[in-house]
Enzyme design. Structure first.
Site, PDB file in Angstrom:
ATOM      1  N   ARG A 201     -10.588  -3.199  -7.965  1.00 59.04           N
ATOM      2  CA  ARG A 201      -9.669  -2.104  -8.266  1.00 59.04           C
ATOM      3  C   ARG A 201     -10.188  -1.210  -9.384  1.00 59.04           C
ATOM      4  O   ARG A 201      -9.613  -0.162  -9.641  1.00 59.04           O
ATOM      5  CB  ARG A 201      -8.305  -2.656  -8.662  1.00 59.04           C
TER       6      ARG A 201
ATOM      7  N   ARG B  39       8.089  -0.253   5.565  1.00 58.50           N
ATOM      8  CA  ARG B  39       7.617  -1.639   5.508  1.00 58.50           C
ATOM      9  C   ARG B  39       8.687  -2.545   4.887  1.00 58.50           C
ATOM     10  O   ARG B  39       8.951  -3.638   5.379  1.00 58.50           O
ATOM     11  CB  ARG B  39       6.307  -1.720   4.710  1.00 58.50           C
TER      12      ARG B  39
END
Length: 193
Positions: free
Chosen positions: A88, A127
């Site tokens: 990340r 979602r």
């Protein structure tokens, strides 16, 4: 085959990683899933990570690299793996490169999922609704406000990975806004499958 999937939260990395990992019989290494498992098991790393994850922030490099180092030694990662959600940061990418080099391994590809960020919030809400409709617990990071924090962290810390891997001539991109099957075919083409 060892592959990294990059992209903003909600870009479809996990969906595509699952598909490709099954096809190639390699491990799907989702740092989010591994961290959530550590949280559920209430391991010392999990307890520490939970507080950070609940805020929508990123856990420390040492924690994540330690989890990755252990995980790639497991038998299902022998033929390779797809890293979903890691690295990340550029520092994590450098840590991963050092880890792989120490084990005489290298990356085969880095694929970035390009997405329309305005539509990502809609994706996250959908979602969360689908997860709730199935009677499953909704992830705390599928809250629109936490998602915005994650997106800001992505821009600040993760987006520079594009340049990092482009400078190494490793970065390939796919249109993550295509239909799921179309994205899969784009990924397969990049990987020569």
């Amino acid at each position: 085959m060892r592959v990294i999937f990059l992209g903003a939260p909600g870009a479809g990395k996990g969906t595509q990683a699952l598909r490709l990992a099954q096809e190639l019989n390699i491990a799907h290494l989702s740092t989010g899933d591994m961290l959530r498992a550590a949280v559920a098991a209430q391991t010392p790393i999990g307890i520490k990570a939970k507080e950070v994850m609940d805020r929508g922030d990123l856990v420390s490099d040492d924690i994540v690299l330690g989890i990755i180092a252990d995980r790639i030694q497991e038998s299902d990662a022998t033929n390779g793996f797809i890293l979903d959600g890691f690295p990340r940061t550029v520092a994590q990418a450098e840590g991963l490169e050092a880890l792989l080099k120490s084990r005489n391994l290298n990356l085969d590809a880095v694929i970035e999922f390009d997405v329309d960020e305005a539509k990502l919030v809609e994706r996250i809400i959908k979602r969360a609704e689908e997860t709730a409709a199935r009677g499953e617990p909704v992830r705390k990071d599928d809250n629109p406000e936490v998602f915005k924090t994650r997106l800001e962290a992505y821009h600040r810390q993760t987006a520079p990975l594009s340049a990092h891997y482009a400078n190494k001539d490793m970065l390939k991109s796919v249109d993550g806004m295509q239909q799921i099957d179309e994205v899969t075919e784009s990924v397969r083409t990049i990987l020569g499958l």
